[in-house]
Design an enzyme around this catalytic site. Structure first.
Site, PDB file in Angstrom:
ATOM      1  CG  ASP A 194      -1.947   1.019   1.298  1.00  0.00           C
ATOM      2  OD1 ASP A 194      -2.362   1.410   2.407  1.00  0.00           O
ATOM      3  OD2 ASP A 194      -2.367   1.465   0.214  1.00  0.00           O
ATOM      4  CG  HIS A 206      -6.301   4.850  -1.384  1.00  0.00           C
ATOM      5  ND1 HIS A 206      -5.143   4.470  -0.753  1.00  0.00           N
ATOM      6  CD2 HIS A 206      -6.296   4.237  -2.591  1.00  0.00           C
ATOM      7  CE1 HIS A 206      -4.462   3.674  -1.553  1.00  0.00           C
ATOM      8  NE2 HIS A 206      -5.127   3.516  -2.671  1.00  0.00           N
ATOM      9  CB  SER A 211     -11.990   3.714   7.790  1.00  0.00           C
ATOM     10  OG  SER A 211     -11.084   2.612   7.772  1.00  0.00           O
TER      11      SER A 211
HETATM   12  O1  LIG Z   1      -6.559   4.311   2.341  1.00  0.00           O
HETATM   13  C1  LIG Z   1      -6.178   3.588   3.238  1.00  0.00           C
HETATM   14  C2  LIG Z   1      -6.928   3.413   4.558  1.00  0.00           C
HETATM   15  O2  LIG Z   1      -7.849   4.448   4.750  1.00  0.00           O
HETATM   16  P1  LIG Z   1      -8.589   4.656   6.181  1.00  0.00           P
HETATM   17  O3  LIG Z   1      -7.713   5.529   7.013  1.00  0.00           O
HETATM   18  O4  LIG Z   1      -9.899   5.297   5.839  1.00  0.00           O
HETATM   19  O5  LIG Z   1      -8.753   3.287   6.797  1.00  0.00           O
HETATM   20  N1  LIG Z   1      -5.057   2.872   3.109  1.00  0.00           N
HETATM   21  O6  LIG Z   1      -4.300   2.999   1.970  1.00  0.00           O
HETATM   22 NA    NA Z   2      -3.159   0.532  -2.069  1.00  0.00          NA
HETATM   23 ZN   LIG Z   3      -4.613   4.980   1.195  1.00  0.00          ZN
END
Ligand SMILES: O=C(COP(=O)(O)O)NO
Ligand code: NA
Ligand SMILES: [Zn+2]
Ligand SMILES: [Ca+2]
Length: 311
Positions: free
Chosen positions: A88, A214, A217
């Site tokens: 990521d 992205h 959450s």
């Molecule tokens: O984009 C995210 C996670 O986003 P959150 O903070 O909303 O979990 N990881 O790459």
């Molecule tokens: Na990613």
């Molecule tokens: Zn992210």
């Protein structure tokens, strides 16, 4: 089994559902994600940031990458659901190439804070290397406000769908993360939560590849409340509600990056358990409620996104 992320996402794209991409830093969260995936019969994408690689290797990111691949493959080989491991927010060339060498299913090259041409150049370079090794690639267009691991973006820069068309054609990237109004962490919106569905639809129409959300959450109020009841202070926390996630999937999102929700559920369970069990000091016991809440938040997300039952 351990699979290429592309296999999971092409299936999700074809059948119109979303797959949670769940960030880990340690063994516990991997346990919980696998348990939720098996329970819900859902494919799972495990993802680690560059910081997680450093953390797992106690400062040595190459060791961390090796460790994560071994851990995830061990679990993946034991279960019937498809499991992928993804890097990521890969920003640095040596981290991305290390993840490819270690055996990650896919890598993200996040060059979105650079100008369009530079982002394309860096993405093309990684696509060439990753595809040579049979590894799929995610890239990002536009910027999410909030902290992105090391880089902090000032404010949201939403994706330009016409640019996305050129970007995907030029780079051959396998999946794309368009910035559409979300941001990382627990404080995503000052006012009401909203994302730009129109842009998602246009990017999907122009690129026809799996798309990544992205900062997805939900910052589930139930767990925020439990955490705050037991001493946390998350005032003002706000995420992407389930109905917006469902709509985003309908518009063409297939990979849904989720880190903050796991963290909040875990810390809520940990705080509650520790407050109620002052004599306990066995980690196999005091993580119990944290485990339960984290598995619950993941299971619920698989239902919301539609990946439940699709393994
Ligand atoms: O984009 C995210 C996670 O986003 P959150 O903070 O909303 O979990 N990881 O790459
Ligand atoms: Na990613
Ligand atoms: Zn992210
Ligand atoms: Ca970025």
């Amino acid at each position: 089994p351990y699979v290429d992320t592309k296999v999971i996402l092409e299936n999700a794209d074809k059948n119109g559902y979303g797959v949670p991409a769940l960030n880990i830093n340690n063994l516990e969260f991997l346990h919980y994600i696998i348990e939720a995936g098996v329970k819900m019969n859902s494919p799972v994408i495990i993802e680690t940031s560059q910081g997680a690689m450093k953390y797992a290797g106690n400062g040595d990111f190459r060791k961390g990458a090796e460790l994560f691949v071994k851990m995830v493959k061990t679990f993946a080989d034991e279960v019937d659901i498809p499991v992928a491991l993804h890097l990521d927010h890969g920003k640095d060339f040596e981290y991305i190439v290390t993840a490819i060498k270690a055996g990650y299913s896919s890598v993200m090259i996040d060059a979105s804070e650079h100008p369009f041409e530079e982002n394309m150049k860096r993405t093309k370079e990684i696509v060439r290397i990753a595809h040579a090794a049979g590894v799929s690639v995610e890239a990002e267009l536009g910027q999410l406000a909030g902290v992105e691991d090391e880089a902090v973006a000032a404010e949201n820069v939403l994706v330009n769908p016409e640019e996305a068309k050129i970007f995907v054609e030029e780079t051959g990237v396998d999946f794309l993360a368009p910035a559409v109004g979300t941001s990382h962490g627990a404080f995503k919106f000052k006012g009401e939560a909203k994302i730009d569905y129109d842009r998602i639809k246009k990017v999907k129409e122009y690129t026809k590849i799996p798309l990544v959300l992205h900062g997805a959450s939900s910052v589930v109020p139930e767990f925020v409340e439990i955490a705050e009841k037991h001493g946390a202070d998350f005032g003002g926390a706000k995420g992407v509600p389930a109905d917006i996630l469902r709509e985003a999937v309908k518009c063409g999102i297939n990979k849904v990056n989720t880190d903050t929700d796991l963290r909040i559920a875990f810390v809520a369970g940990l705080r509650e358990f520790l407050n109620n069990n002052p004599k306990e000091f066995d980690p196999r016991k005091y993580f119990k409620l944290a485990k339960e809440y984290t598995i619950k938040v993941i299971s619920d997300r698989m239902e919301v996104l539609g990946s439940a039952g699709k393994a």
